[in-house]
Structures are given as structure tokens and as C-alpha cells.
Design a protein around this motif. Structure first.
Motif, short mmCIF file in Angstrom:
data_model
loop_
_atom_site.label_atom_id
_atom_site.label_comp_id
_atom_site.label_asym_id
_atom_site.label_seq_id
_atom_site.Cartn_x
_atom_site.Cartn_y
_atom_site.Cartn_z
N ALA A 197 0.85 -1.21 0.00
CA ALA A 197 0.00 0.00 0.00
C ALA A 197 0.87 1.25 0.00
CB ALA A 197 -0.91 0.00 1.23
N LEU A 210 2.56 1.85 -3.36
CA LEU A 210 1.63 2.37 -4.37
C LEU A 210 1.26 3.84 -4.14
CD1 LEU A 210 -0.72 -0.71 -4.85
CD2 LEU A 210 0.75 0.32 -6.59
N THR A 211 0.85 4.18 -2.91
CA THR A 211 0.42 5.58 -2.69
C THR A 211 1.62 6.52 -2.76
OG1 THR A 211 0.41 5.17 -0.28
CG2 THR A 211 -1.71 5.12 -1.40
N SER A 249 2.76 6.84 -6.55
CA SER A 249 1.72 7.51 -7.33
C SER A 249 2.06 8.99 -7.55
CB SER A 249 0.35 7.37 -6.65
OG SER A 249 0.27 8.18 -5.51
N PRO A 279 4.51 10.02 -11.07
CA PRO A 279 4.00 10.46 -12.37
C PRO A 279 3.41 11.87 -12.35
CG PRO A 279 2.68 8.63 -11.49
CD PRO A 279 3.93 8.73 -10.67
N GLN A 280 2.88 12.29 -11.19
CA GLN A 280 2.34 13.65 -11.10
C GLN A 280 3.47 14.68 -11.16
OE1 GLN A 280 -1.24 14.97 -10.74
NE2 GLN A 280 0.20 16.33 -11.72
N LYS A 288 4.78 14.68 -14.73
CA LYS A 288 3.86 15.36 -15.65
C LYS A 288 3.98 16.89 -15.54
CE LYS A 288 -0.68 15.30 -17.57
NZ LYS A 288 -1.73 14.37 -17.94
N VAL A 335 -3.57 17.15 -14.23
CA VAL A 335 -3.70 16.10 -13.21
C VAL A 335 -3.29 14.78 -13.87
CG1 VAL A 335 -5.37 14.78 -11.85
CG2 VAL A 335 -5.52 17.27 -11.90
N SER A 336 -2.45 14.00 -13.17
CA SER A 336 -1.96 12.75 -13.73
C SER A 336 -2.92 11.59 -13.45
CB SER A 336 -0.58 12.44 -13.14
OG SER A 336 -0.23 11.09 -13.38
N MET A 351 -1.20 8.83 -11.59
CA MET A 351 -1.13 9.09 -10.15
C MET A 351 -2.37 8.57 -9.43
SD MET A 351 -1.07 12.60 -7.83
CE MET A 351 -1.59 12.41 -6.10
N PHE A 352 -3.55 8.97 -9.95
CA PHE A 352 -4.76 8.63 -9.21
C PHE A 352 -5.14 7.15 -9.32
CE2 PHE A 352 -4.93 13.18 -8.93
CZ PHE A 352 -5.34 13.35 -7.62
N LEU A 378 -2.82 4.65 -9.44
CA LEU A 378 -1.91 4.03 -8.46
C LEU A 378 -2.37 4.36 -7.04
CD1 LEU A 378 1.57 4.86 -10.08
CD2 LEU A 378 0.60 2.56 -9.79
N PHE A 379 -2.74 5.63 -6.85
CA PHE A 379 -3.15 6.08 -5.53
C PHE A 379 -4.39 5.33 -5.05
CE2 PHE A 379 -4.82 8.91 -2.28
CZ PHE A 379 -3.67 9.24 -1.59
N THR A 414 -5.48 2.35 -5.97
CA THR A 414 -5.13 0.96 -5.64
C THR A 414 -4.45 0.88 -4.27
OG1 THR A 414 -4.72 0.70 -8.01
CG2 THR A 414 -4.05 -1.12 -6.60
N GLY A 415 -3.55 1.82 -4.03
CA GLY A 415 -2.86 1.87 -2.74
C GLY A 415 -3.82 2.12 -1.59
N LYS A 468 -11.24 12.83 -14.97
CA LYS A 468 -10.06 12.79 -15.84
C LYS A 468 -10.38 12.03 -17.14
CE LYS A 468 -5.76 13.32 -16.94
NZ LYS A 468 -5.22 14.64 -17.30
#
Lengths: 88, 88
Positions: free
Chosen positions: A15, A18-19, A22, A25-26, A29, B39-40, B43-44, B46-47, B49-50, B84
Motif C-alpha cells: 500500500a 503504491l500511494t 503515485s 507520475p504527477q 507530468k 492532473v496525472s 497518479m490517481f 496508483l493512488f 489501488t494503494g 479525468k
């Protein structure tokens, strides 16, 4: 407080991974497009403050996942806040 | 596992409140500007899932803060993912 079982800590570590990743990539970007237009500064300021407290909570309950994850997530949030302020 | 002291749980609940409500201004900003350009999505995804795994971890260790926070954060992340994809 100590004593979170290993298999539970594994779930926490996945967990956490992953968080935490995450945010990469932000950051990428924003860096690539040189734009953070639709990213909310308020979001990341509140999020960063919360992450600091999650870190404290993680230390209190002896959670390795939470302390490591929140340190890195905090750092990545700060990078996003920096870009948001710089690119505004 | 049970037995996180009350004052520690208070720190967790404040942390949970901050990291959870932090997603509200991001949802509002996307909704208001009808843009999620910077906004990626990665990111969201992966986030989110975490966050699901943090929820599982929270249940395992008997953390009220973590289960409540991750439920709401997961829902708000889904809204951001929806926008998104919709606005792309």
C-alpha cells in the motif's frame, strides 16, 4: 506500540509503495509540461500537513510502512507544492 | 489487533481528516474549471489501488482512522479518475 504481524506489514508496505510512487507520475507530468494549472494547491497543502501527522501516528503505533511511506510522500508533495508556486 | 491509545487515535483522526478533505478542493477545481489537464491519471490510478490496500491494512491493525479515511479518500479518488477520463 509494537507487534504488527509480518504478513500484515507486507500489505502495508505494498500500500505504502503504491500511494508513494503515485506522486512520481504527477511530479513528472508537471515537470514535463511545465504546467500545474489544474492541480489544486489547497489539496497539496492540506495533504502535506496530513502526511506529517500520519508520520507521527505511524511512529506512535510502530508502523514501519507508515513512517517510510509518509516521509517519501511528504517530500514528493513538497516538490509538487514548489512547482505549483513557481509555475503560477 | 486492537488497543491503539485514544490520544494516538486522535492524531490519526486529524491526519485522516486532512488527507481526506485535501481531495475536495481538487475535485472542486476540476469541476469548476472543467479541466483536469495537468492532473496525472497514472497518479490517481496508483493512488486508488494503494488506498484500497491501506484500507485492508487499517482493518487488520484495528485502526479506525485508517479505515474511515481510506474509504472516503478512495471515493474522492474515483471521482477524480472519472472526471479525468470524461474530460480527456
Amino acid at each position: 506500540m509494537e507487534g504488527i504481524p509480518f504478513h500484515v506489514e507486507v500489505v502495508g508496505l505494498i500500500a505504502a509503495t503504491l500511494t508513494t510512487i503515485s506522486f512520481v507520475p504527477q511530479v513528472y507530468k508537471i515537470w514535463k509540461t511545465k504546467s500545474a494549472e489544474s492541480v489544486s494547491l489547497t489539496m497539496f497543502l492540506l495533504f502535506f500537513t496530513g502526511v506529517v501527522l500520519w508520520f507521527v501516528y505511524g511512529v506512535y503505533i510502530g508502523s514501519l510502512s507508515m513512517t517510510i511511506a509518509n516521509t517519501i510522500t511528504g517530500a514528493l508533495s513538497l516538490i509538487i507544492i514548489y512547482y505549483k508556486l513557481k509555475l503560477k
